[in-house]
Design an enzyme around this catalytic site. Structure first.
Site, mmCIF file in Angstrom:
data_model
loop_
_atom_site.group_PDB
_atom_site.id
_atom_site.type_symbol
_atom_site.label_atom_id
_atom_site.label_comp_id
_atom_site.label_asym_id
_atom_site.label_seq_id
_atom_site.Cartn_x
_atom_site.Cartn_y
_atom_site.Cartn_z
ATOM 1 N N SER A 149 0.811 -1.223 0.000
ATOM 2 C CA SER A 149 0.000 0.000 0.000
ATOM 3 C C SER A 149 0.842 1.269 0.000
ATOM 4 O O SER A 149 0.348 2.339 -0.365
ATOM 5 C CB SER A 149 -0.953 0.013 1.198
ATOM 6 O OG SER A 149 -0.239 -0.155 2.413
ATOM 7 N N ASP A 399 -4.633 5.793 11.342
ATOM 8 C CA ASP A 399 -3.642 5.386 10.351
ATOM 9 C C ASP A 399 -2.428 6.284 10.515
ATOM 10 O O ASP A 399 -2.423 7.445 10.075
ATOM 11 C CB ASP A 399 -4.219 5.514 8.939
ATOM 12 C CG ASP A 399 -3.223 5.061 7.861
ATOM 13 O OD1 ASP A 399 -2.075 4.745 8.211
ATOM 14 O OD2 ASP A 399 -3.613 5.023 6.683
ATOM 15 N N HIS A 402 0.321 5.334 6.519
ATOM 16 C CA HIS A 402 0.214 5.949 5.195
ATOM 17 C C HIS A 402 0.244 7.469 5.307
ATOM 18 O O HIS A 402 0.265 8.027 6.414
ATOM 19 C CB HIS A 402 -1.068 5.473 4.508
ATOM 20 C CG HIS A 402 -1.138 3.987 4.372
ATOM 21 N ND1 HIS A 402 -1.825 3.190 5.263
ATOM 22 C CD2 HIS A 402 -0.575 3.155 3.459
ATOM 23 C CE1 HIS A 402 -1.697 1.918 4.907
ATOM 24 N NE2 HIS A 402 -0.941 1.870 3.813
#
Length: 431
Positions: A149, A399, A402
């Protein structure tokens, strides 16, 4: 009465006699000055060219001549984040490629300060991203991002940067969460793809209904992307975080060991050596695949650190609102180890490539340190839309891995463009 010149009425011979003695006196004074106060020329040059430091990338834009191409510039490991009032080139609504979880603006993140910082290398200036230049350099080419990702995060940043001058067409999508996609820029005949391959080698991912650990086959490259290698002009490899998960490792059909596999009768061997083996297998496959064939470029984006402070599902897991200042955050532990493995394996692959391969260029995009200094650039709770619309709760998913788009990850693509510009300049010179 006018002003009287002191030598006006003196004989010319007197002037002739005095002039040489004056020159001798001035020369003597100059030599004494140099003896006691030497010019700091050597010291100045030492400051310009750092000693015992790796030369990562060399600056070369289309407006620079060859003398600039020879000046070493470490774009990545030495520098600091500085305020930049100009802000990003795009916003969260100007391109339709951002994964929802990284679209912090549309999800209601109230603070915008994280958008107004630029990475400033110590030894040179990092230019702002030039979408038109990137498109021109990749005309008639296929650029593929391969990895997890984080590869997708960097890809979507690039697409948003390029869309400011040339919006792409999505021409292919497949897999869960659209893990395999391809875009086309018709004006430049450019294809940009994303291949989901979180280990680069062959792997069977854990699932909610099956095995609760991953299975990695370290001597086999993942054919989901490797089978298309022949049509790729440039590959960007980016993996790391999936190697931290529980896994069983295989090599030549035998169990090599495992990482965090209680209940299984396997030897615990951790994941650092496995990470190295996966890169060895991957780079070996690329080098051997391109033996005697067309040119290919390979960039390895190094490990991107996370910034969790506490539990992932507790409010304030990544609470910082500003970058770390220079010297405030050391690169150490797992982040440093993962980064070093990637750098070492790329250097080893370069040596192997020169032995029997032509037209293969390998480069490290060393983003680990500059990324470690940006704890403010993650989605945090804004991985979901307006997480505090009904008030602040104690538990909320975060998160801290990311990057928001736009955000610090745009800098990765700025540096990558400088790599490509340098390669282009070297090709034109025949170097």
């Amino acid at each position: 009465m006018g002003t009287i010149h002191p030598l006006k009425d003196q004989p010319h011979s007197l002037t002739t006699k005095l002039l040489p003695w004056s020159l001798y006196a001035l020369l003597s004074l100059a030599l004494l000055r140099l003896y006691f106060y030497p010019l700091p020329l050597t010291q100045s040059l030492l400051h310009q060219v750092p000693q015992n430091k790796p030369i990562i990338i060399t600056s070369s834009s289309s407006q620079e001549d060859d003398r600039f191409n020879r000046i070493p510039c470490d774009y990545t490991t030495n520098g600091k984040w500085v305020r930049d009032k100009s802000g990003p080139l795009y916003n969260g609504t100007s391109c339709g490629t951002i994964k929802e979880g990284q679209n912090c603006i549309s999800h209601g993140r109230p603070d915008m300060g994280y958008l107004y910082w630029r990475w400033k290398p110590k030894q040179c200036k990092l230019p702002r991203f030039e979408p038109a230049t990137f498109l021109r350099l990749f005309q008639n080419k296929h650029l593929a991002f391969v990895g997890d990702s984080m590869a997708r995060n960097q890809l979507e940043s690039l697409l948003c940067l390029l869309a400011t001058v040339s919006p792409p067409d999505l021409i292919y999508q497949n897999g869960d969460d659209n893990k395999f996609r391809r875009w086309y820029f018709p004006s430049y005949n450019i294809h940009i793809s994303i291949y989901w391959s979180p280990f680069l080698v062959k792997g069977i991912e854990k699932s909610n209904t099956g095995l609760n650990y991953n299975r990695l086959y370290l001597d086999l490259v993942d054919e989901k992307w490797a089978s298309d290698m022949g049509e790729m002009d440039m590959i960007v490899l980016s993996v790391g975080h999936w190697f931290l998960h529980p896994a069983v490792y295989f090599e030549e059909d035998s169990v090599l060991g495992c990482h965090y596999c209680p209940g299984l009768n396997h030897t615990e061997i951790g994941f650092y050596d496995i990470f190295r083996k996966a890169f060895k297998t991957t780079l070996k496959a690329i080098v051997e695949k391109k033996h005697g064939s067309s040119e290919i470029d390979v960039i390895v984006t190094t490990f991107s650190p996370s910034h969790f402070q506490g539990d992932w599902d507790k409010a304030g897991a990544c609470p910082k609102k500003k970058p770390f200042m220079e010297g405030e955050k050391l690169l150490e532990g797992m982040d440093l180890e993962m980064r070093n493995i990637e750098v070492e394996e790329v250097e080893a692959a370069k040596i192997k490539a020169t032995q029997f391969s032509t037209g293969l260029r390998l480069e490290v995009l060393d983003v680990t340190k500059l990324s470690s200094m940006r704890p403010d650039g993650h989605p945090g709770p804004y991985m979901y839309p307006f997480p505090f619309a009904n008030g602040v709760t104690e538990r909320v998913p975060n998160d801290c891995v990311h990057w928001c788009l736009p955000g610090p990850i745009d800098t990765w693509n700025e540096i990558m463009l400088e790599v490509v510009k340098r390669w282009h300049a070297q090709s034109r010179r025949g170097g």
